[in-house]
Design a protein around this motif. Sequence first.
Motif, PDB file in Angstrom:
ATOM      1  N   VAL A 108      39.853  36.555  88.350  1.00  0.00           N
ATOM      2  CA  VAL A 108      41.240  36.171  89.090  1.00  0.00           C
ATOM      3  C   VAL A 108      41.451  34.477  88.743  1.00  0.00           C
ATOM      4  O   VAL A 108      40.606  33.662  88.800  1.00  0.00           O
ATOM      5  N   THR A 109      42.691  34.282  88.453  1.00  0.00           N
ATOM      6  CA  THR A 109      43.375  33.132  88.110  1.00  0.00           C
ATOM      7  C   THR A 109      43.824  32.630  89.589  1.00  0.00           C
ATOM      8  O   THR A 109      43.596  31.352  89.958  1.00  0.00           O
ATOM      9  N   VAL A 110      44.701  33.468  90.068  1.00  0.00           N
ATOM     10  CA  VAL A 110      45.360  33.165  91.401  1.00  0.00           C
ATOM     11  C   VAL A 110      45.331  34.096  92.549  1.00  0.00           C
ATOM     12  O   VAL A 110      44.966  35.237  92.317  1.00  0.00           O
ATOM     13  N   SER A 111      44.775  33.463  93.490  1.00  0.00           N
ATOM     14  CA  SER A 111      44.703  34.324  95.009  1.00  0.00           C
ATOM     15  C   SER A 111      45.838  34.113  95.765  1.00  0.00           C
ATOM     16  O   SER A 111      46.410  32.876  96.103  1.00  0.00           O
ATOM     17  N   SER A 146      39.614  24.345  95.659  1.00  0.00           N
ATOM     18  CA  SER A 146      38.807  23.546  96.015  1.00  0.00           C
ATOM     19  C   SER A 146      39.329  22.499  97.176  1.00  0.00           C
ATOM     20  O   SER A 146      39.090  21.917  98.110  1.00  0.00           O
ATOM     21  N   LEU A 147      40.597  22.297  96.891  1.00  0.00           N
ATOM     22  CA  LEU A 147      41.677  21.405  97.680  1.00  0.00           C
ATOM     23  C   LEU A 147      41.854  22.021  99.034  1.00  0.00           C
ATOM     24  O   LEU A 147      41.791  21.643 100.247  1.00  0.00           O
ATOM     25  N   ALA A 148      42.128  23.470  98.897  1.00  0.00           N
ATOM     26  CA  ALA A 148      42.374  24.297 100.061  1.00  0.00           C
ATOM     27  C   ALA A 148      41.304  24.611 101.191  1.00  0.00           C
ATOM     28  O   ALA A 148      41.310  24.597 102.168  1.00  0.00           O
ATOM     29  N   LEU A 149      39.938  24.377 100.683  1.00  0.00           N
ATOM     30  CA  LEU A 149      38.734  24.423 101.066  1.00  0.00           C
ATOM     31  C   LEU A 149      38.452  23.120 101.910  1.00  0.00           C
ATOM     32  O   LEU A 149      38.182  23.092 103.049  1.00  0.00           O
ATOM     33  N   ARG A 191      45.246  31.871 107.515  1.00  0.00           N
ATOM     34  CA  ARG A 191      45.418  31.479 106.146  1.00  0.00           C
ATOM     35  C   ARG A 191      44.084  30.875 105.656  1.00  0.00           C
ATOM     36  O   ARG A 191      43.554  31.179 104.543  1.00  0.00           O
ATOM     37  N   ASN A 192      43.373  30.213 106.676  1.00  0.00           N
ATOM     38  CA  ASN A 192      42.130  29.647 106.234  1.00  0.00           C
ATOM     39  C   ASN A 192      41.121  30.786 106.104  1.00  0.00           C
ATOM     40  O   ASN A 192      40.055  30.566 105.258  1.00  0.00           O
ATOM     41  N   ALA A 193      41.058  31.558 106.718  1.00  0.00           N
ATOM     42  CA  ALA A 193      40.371  33.121 106.431  1.00  0.00           C
ATOM     43  C   ALA A 193      40.549  33.558 105.047  1.00  0.00           C
ATOM     44  O   ALA A 193      39.387  33.991 104.352  1.00  0.00           O
ATOM     45  N   GLY A 194      41.884  33.449 104.832  1.00  0.00           N
ATOM     46  CA  GLY A 194      42.245  34.007 103.446  1.00  0.00           C
ATOM     47  C   GLY A 194      41.571  33.142 102.151  1.00  0.00           C
ATOM     48  O   GLY A 194      41.050  33.788 101.414  1.00  0.00           O
ATOM     49  N   VAL A 195      41.735  31.954 102.557  1.00  0.00           N
ATOM     50  CA  VAL A 195      40.917  30.957 101.621  1.00  0.00           C
ATOM     51  C   VAL A 195      39.627  31.209 101.458  1.00  0.00           C
ATOM     52  O   VAL A 195      39.080  31.340 100.125  1.00  0.00           O
ATOM     53  N   GLN A 196      38.830  31.384 102.680  1.00  0.00           N
ATOM     54  CA  GLN A 196      37.406  31.520 102.394  1.00  0.00           C
ATOM     55  C   GLN A 196      37.236  32.726 101.524  1.00  0.00           C
ATOM     56  O   GLN A 196      36.073  32.672 101.018  1.00  0.00           O
ATOM     57  N   ALA A 197      37.731  33.812 101.673  1.00  0.00           N
ATOM     58  CA  ALA A 197      37.589  35.109 101.188  1.00  0.00           C
ATOM     59  C   ALA A 197      38.185  35.077  99.505  1.00  0.00           C
ATOM     60  O   ALA A 197      37.763  35.935  98.972  1.00  0.00           O
ATOM     61  N   ALA A 198      38.856  34.236  99.211  1.00  0.00           N
ATOM     62  CA  ALA A 198      39.608  34.159  97.773  1.00  0.00           C
ATOM     63  C   ALA A 198      38.518  33.946  96.933  1.00  0.00           C
ATOM     64  O   ALA A 198      37.553  33.192  97.030  1.00  0.00           O
ATOM     65  N   LEU A 199      38.762  34.494  95.647  1.00  0.00           N
ATOM     66  CA  LEU A 199      38.127  34.478  94.609  1.00  0.00           C
ATOM     67  C   LEU A 199      38.578  33.680  93.421  1.00  0.00           C
ATOM     68  O   LEU A 199      37.948  33.176  92.489  1.00  0.00           O
ATOM     69  N   GLY A 200      40.048  33.472  93.645  1.00  0.00           N
ATOM     70  CA  GLY A 200      40.871  32.683  92.310  1.00  0.00           C
ATOM     71  C   GLY A 200      40.567  31.196  92.369  1.00  0.00           C
ATOM     72  O   GLY A 200      39.827  30.445  93.200  1.00  0.00           O
ATOM     73  N   GLU A 201      40.940  30.556  91.165  1.00  0.00           N
ATOM     74  CA  GLU A 201      40.810  29.317  90.889  1.00  0.00           C
ATOM     75  C   GLU A 201      41.902  28.457  91.901  1.00  0.00           C
ATOM     76  O   GLU A 201      41.676  27.442  92.318  1.00  0.00           O
TER      77      GLU A 201
END
Length: 323
Positions: free
Chosen positions: A16-19, A182-185, A86-96
């Motif tokens: 995955v590149t983008v989530s 990394s910034l979204a987290l 949105r934060n829950a989605g970021v936590q679950a995401a695999l993309g760069e």
Amino acid sequence: MKDADMKGGAAEAPPVTVSAVIPTRNRPHLVLNAVESVRAQTIKDLEIVVVVDGPDPATVAALEAVEDRRLRIVQNPASLGPAGARNAGVQAALGEWIAFLDDDDSWAPEKLERQPAAAKASGAKLPVVSCSTSVSIGERRYVWPQRRPEPGEPISDYLIDRRSPLSRPGYLATPTIMVPRSLALAVPMPDYRHFEDWGWLFRALDQPGAELVFVDEPLCFVEIDEGRASLHSVDDWRQAFEWARTHRPLMTGNAYAAFLMTKVVGMARREGDWNAVRRLLAEATRAGDPKMRHYLMFFGTCVVPPSFHRRVRAATHSDAATA
């Protein structure tokens, strides 16, 4: 959130590149259109993380009918609101990369190809990538923003201040944004329930190495329903004033004065609270850096009927109308 609350998982997912993170609730007919716009992207190494924000069997059933291994469904046991989802989605995401999309908006097929390329070309350590937006308001069509951010321009000035009474401030809608995961987290979406997109941008771009990168193409499609209330359309001057005071350290004096003397004063005027109008003017003068145009707009906000303001806004919108 538990692993059982997801459709798909890390073991099944391709690289995955983008989530794409899409929060939704009780709008299956809309979110399916948003999902389709992600599935149609020209890059294929992506995932679609749809966060169903609270119990919503109809939306889950509609999403489970989509045959695409890249689609992952995150179900929040209780509603966390748009920011929490949105934060829950970021936590679950695999993309760069994380790209945010609202369930009632969509993307051009090349968005997730153009933005990482622009980020790489910029050389920014932590790029916050945005783009122009095709905006629909009823039958009217516009391309916003009217101007792109200038190099080194403070984000608060760009988003809030008008260079003239008839011009529009900048426009960086959340569905245009793509950032490193990394910034979204590091900077999760704040749950302000109003102006949360601005507050998040202020904080994200305040991080060391963060830089705004703008793609001057309309790669995002946003529909604005003037009759539908929005969590971002708060009309309580007290909440807006508190938001401004909280974010004063991240705003220029110019932007702080503009926000109080136009947006917040307009709310107080609609409530008929003239004591608040005087208080806001005093605060803008004391803690901000008002310019002559701000005083002119303050005067216009106080004395010009709201119906005239609406006509001026419509005329301003038309300057950016597409053919």
